[in-house]
Design an enzyme around this catalytic site. Structure first.
Site, PDB file in Angstrom:
ATOM      1  N   GLU A  33       0.853  -1.191   0.000  1.00 37.06           N
ATOM      2  CA  GLU A  33       0.000   0.000   0.000  1.00 37.06           C
ATOM      3  C   GLU A  33       0.887   1.238   0.000  1.00 37.06           C
ATOM      4  O   GLU A  33       1.724   1.411   0.887  1.00 37.06           O
ATOM      5  CB  GLU A  33      -0.917   0.018   1.215  1.00 37.06           C
ATOM      6  CG  GLU A  33      -1.729   1.292   1.384  1.00 37.06           C
ATOM      7  CD  GLU A  33      -2.531   1.661   0.146  1.00 37.06           C
ATOM      8  OE1 GLU A  33      -2.426   2.829  -0.281  1.00 37.06           O
ATOM      9  OE2 GLU A  33      -3.244   0.792  -0.387  1.00 37.06           O
ATOM     10  N   MET A  36      -2.484   4.864   2.308  1.00 34.82           N
ATOM     11  CA  MET A  36      -3.112   4.567   3.588  1.00 34.82           C
ATOM     12  C   MET A  36      -3.907   3.273   3.489  1.00 34.82           C
ATOM     13  O   MET A  36      -4.590   3.029   2.488  1.00 34.82           O
ATOM     14  CB  MET A  36      -4.052   5.712   4.016  1.00 34.82           C
ATOM     15  CG  MET A  36      -3.327   6.980   4.431  1.00 34.82           C
ATOM     16  SD  MET A  36      -4.463   8.282   5.002  1.00 34.82           S
ATOM     17  CE  MET A  36      -5.122   8.874   3.444  1.00 34.82           C
ATOM     18  N   GLY A  38      -6.803   0.827   3.687  1.00 32.95           N
ATOM     19  CA  GLY A  38      -8.233   1.066   3.539  1.00 32.95           C
ATOM     20  C   GLY A  38      -8.603   1.635   2.192  1.00 32.95           C
ATOM     21  O   GLY A  38      -9.764   1.607   1.796  1.00 32.95           O
ATOM     22  N   GLY A  39      -7.604   2.204   1.479  1.00 30.42           N
ATOM     23  CA  GLY A  39      -7.870   2.718   0.149  1.00 30.42           C
ATOM     24  C   GLY A  39      -8.780   3.938   0.133  1.00 30.42           C
ATOM     25  O   GLY A  39      -9.012   4.593   1.146  1.00 30.42           O
ATOM     26  N   CYS A  41     -12.080   4.250  -0.315  1.00 27.40           N
ATOM     27  CA  CYS A  41     -13.380   4.177   0.365  1.00 27.40           C
ATOM     28  C   CYS A  41     -13.311   4.662   1.805  1.00 27.40           C
ATOM     29  O   CYS A  41     -14.063   5.544   2.214  1.00 27.40           O
ATOM     30  CB  CYS A  41     -13.913   2.748   0.325  1.00 27.40           C
ATOM     31  SG  CYS A  41     -15.517   2.560   1.132  1.00 27.40           S
ATOM     32  N   HIS A 442     -46.801  -1.468   7.651  1.00 25.45           N
ATOM     33  CA  HIS A 442     -47.311  -0.100   7.484  1.00 25.45           C
ATOM     34  C   HIS A 442     -46.882   0.752   8.677  1.00 25.45           C
ATOM     35  O   HIS A 442     -46.918   0.274   9.805  1.00 25.45           O
ATOM     36  CB  HIS A 442     -48.842  -0.134   7.392  1.00 25.45           C
ATOM     37  CG  HIS A 442     -49.464   1.226   7.321  1.00 25.45           C
ATOM     38  ND1 HIS A 442     -49.493   1.964   6.162  1.00 25.45           N
ATOM     39  CD2 HIS A 442     -50.078   1.975   8.276  1.00 25.45           C
ATOM     40  CE1 HIS A 442     -50.101   3.109   6.401  1.00 25.45           C
ATOM     41  NE2 HIS A 442     -50.464   3.151   7.678  1.00 25.45           N
TER      42      HIS A 442
END
Length: 458
Positions: A33, A36, A38-39, A41, A442
């Site tokens: 990586e 960071m 987590g990329g 997203c 409902h």
């Protein structure tokens, strides 16, 4: 040379679970990586933007509380709290991803930029050194980054992207947005609700040019009702300025300049393949730089696969995750999953939301299908009336013969959730007649799917 069974380039929403799955299967995994964990997203995509969208919605509701009998007094936006909340959530998600990787004893994480030296030989440039590794299986999950069009003056004029706009410590006075797609509209409405004047410049004839015309009209009307300035058929020809920015355009042949405090470039996204040196590995890309893959996500090089946005196609986190599911099943369980024919749901998190699944009416016409259209405006939905959320509509495209649902567009409060109900119906081959006669609790928004399909002939 360090040797691994598996190399994953990019720790995004496909790369992380894929690394963990192979590690749990006993494989020695290298995860690379450059930025960071987590990329996009987690760090500057879904998580931070939707967190800020939520703050903007609360600000809007408070300012307009009189509509619900809750009269606002001395409303004031605390933007520092908005940013603190966003940053805290991003940090929490990122740390969760890091801790999850740390638990896996068979994963080695390399923080640096990886690129090919040969088909199964990767070099990694870290801050301290260059590392060489080899791997039998390689997965590319490097994603995309904002596209910066070649506009006169763009290199000498400061501008914002979908990443840097969330780093601003104050709300822009006047934000000019170049682009009228999903990212542009989410940020445009968000910043308008935070107090910015917003001008949107879209080069196509409508906003959201890939959607049906009625979707474009509805979203445009909603934005204009919030005093967001919209100009379509607007070709941006130059940008300039330091403290005050000028965007020069031609709109339907006439020149017009717009002046504001900030410029946001939201003109699409480009694949992060330039620095991968894919030619060294014999991996083909198309003319836009996206990696070419088959329906099994295989590249043109044996045992090398691409997942997520970098391969082109629908650029959504959930598609990247499904790519991971396909590869994990096929390579670890001898499965036969493919990308062919899979349903692609998505949601634009404006307020109200746009939830989409399947084909549009325009696509149905183009394919010359025998179809019907069911449509119900939200102002006729009981739950919408009760909550005061009457903007938008429900729309479904159905096959006139089989009575199966072919696609849907939902513009409304909880539009994505309503769309997901119809997605499940499509997955289960449930007809619109079955939905029409189904018992829903409902009063829910989804209950009005009964009424939606009552608009079709009995």
């Amino acid at each position: 040379m360090q040797k691994f069974d598996v190399i994953v380039i990019g720790a995004g929403q496909a790369g992380i679970p894929l690394s963990k799955k192979f590690a749990q299967a006993g494989k020695k995994v290298a995860l690379i990586e450059k930025r960071m964990i987590g990329g996009t997203c987690i760090n500057d995509g879904c998580s931070p933007t939707k967190t800020m969208v939520a703050s903007a919605r609360v600000a809007y509701l408070v300012k307009n509380g009189a509509k619900w009998g809750a009269n606002p007094k001395n409303f004031e936006l605390d933007y520092s709290t908005v940013l603190e909340r966003k940053n805290a959530i991003v940090k929490s998600f990122r740390n969760g991803a890091i801790k999850g990787l740390e638990k896996e004893k068979n994963i080695t994480v390399f923080m640096g930029e990886g690129y090919f030296e040969a088909a199964h030989h990767i070099k990694i440039d870290t801050k301290e050194e260059t590392i060489d590794i080899e791997g039998e299986l390689i997965f590319i999950n490097t994603g995309c980054s904002p596209t910066i069009p070649n506009i006169e003056g763009i290199k000498t004029t400061s501008y914002l992207t979908s990443t840097t706009i969330m780093e601003l410590e104050e709300v822009p006075t006047h934000l000019i947005i170049i682009g009228g797609g999903y990212i542009a509209l989410e940020f445009g409405q968000m910043m308008s609700r935070f107090g910015a004047k917003v001008t949107i410049l879209e080069k196509s004839d409508t906003l959201l040019p890939h959607e049906d015309d009625d979707v474009c009209v509805a979203i445009t009307d909603i934005f204009k009702s919030e005093n967001i300035e919209i100009h379509t058929s607007a070709e941006v020809i130059a940008v300039s300025g330091k403290n005050e920015k000028t965007v020069s355009t031609t709109i339907k042949g006439k020149k017009r300049d717009f002046t504001g405090s900030h410029i946001l470039v939201a003109a699409g996204r480009s694949p992060q393949t330039k620095n991968l040196k894919l030619s060294f590995a014999g991996i083909n890309t198309n003319d836009r730089g996206f990696i070419e893959v088959d329906e099994h996500l295989k590249t043109t090089q044996k045992n090398i696969y691409a997942l997520g946005d970098v391969k082109g196609g629908p650029a959504f986190t959930h598609i990247a995750y499904n790519d991971y599911v396909i590869l994990a099943d096929n390579l670890l369980k001898n499965g036969s999953k493919t990308t062919k024919g899979r349903l692609v749901p998505y949601c634009m998190f404006t307020d109200p939301q746009l939830g989409r699944i399947g084909i549009t009416e325009g696509e149905a016409k183009k394919q010359k299908l025998n179809y019907k259209v069911a449509k119900l405006e939200m102002k006729y939905v009981a739950r919408a009336l009760e909550t005061g959320e009457t903007k938008g509509y429900m729309k479904a495209i159905v096959d006139a013969g089989t009575k199966l649902i072919l696609g849907a567009s939902i513009i409304g409060e909880q539009g994505g959730e309503i769309m997901s109900v119809l997605q499940m119906a499509m997955m289960g081959n449930i007809t619109y007649e079955q939905i029409r006669s189904n018992i829903f609790a409902h009063p829910l928004f989804s209950e009005s799917l009964n009424n939606l399909f009552m608009s079709l002939d009995e």
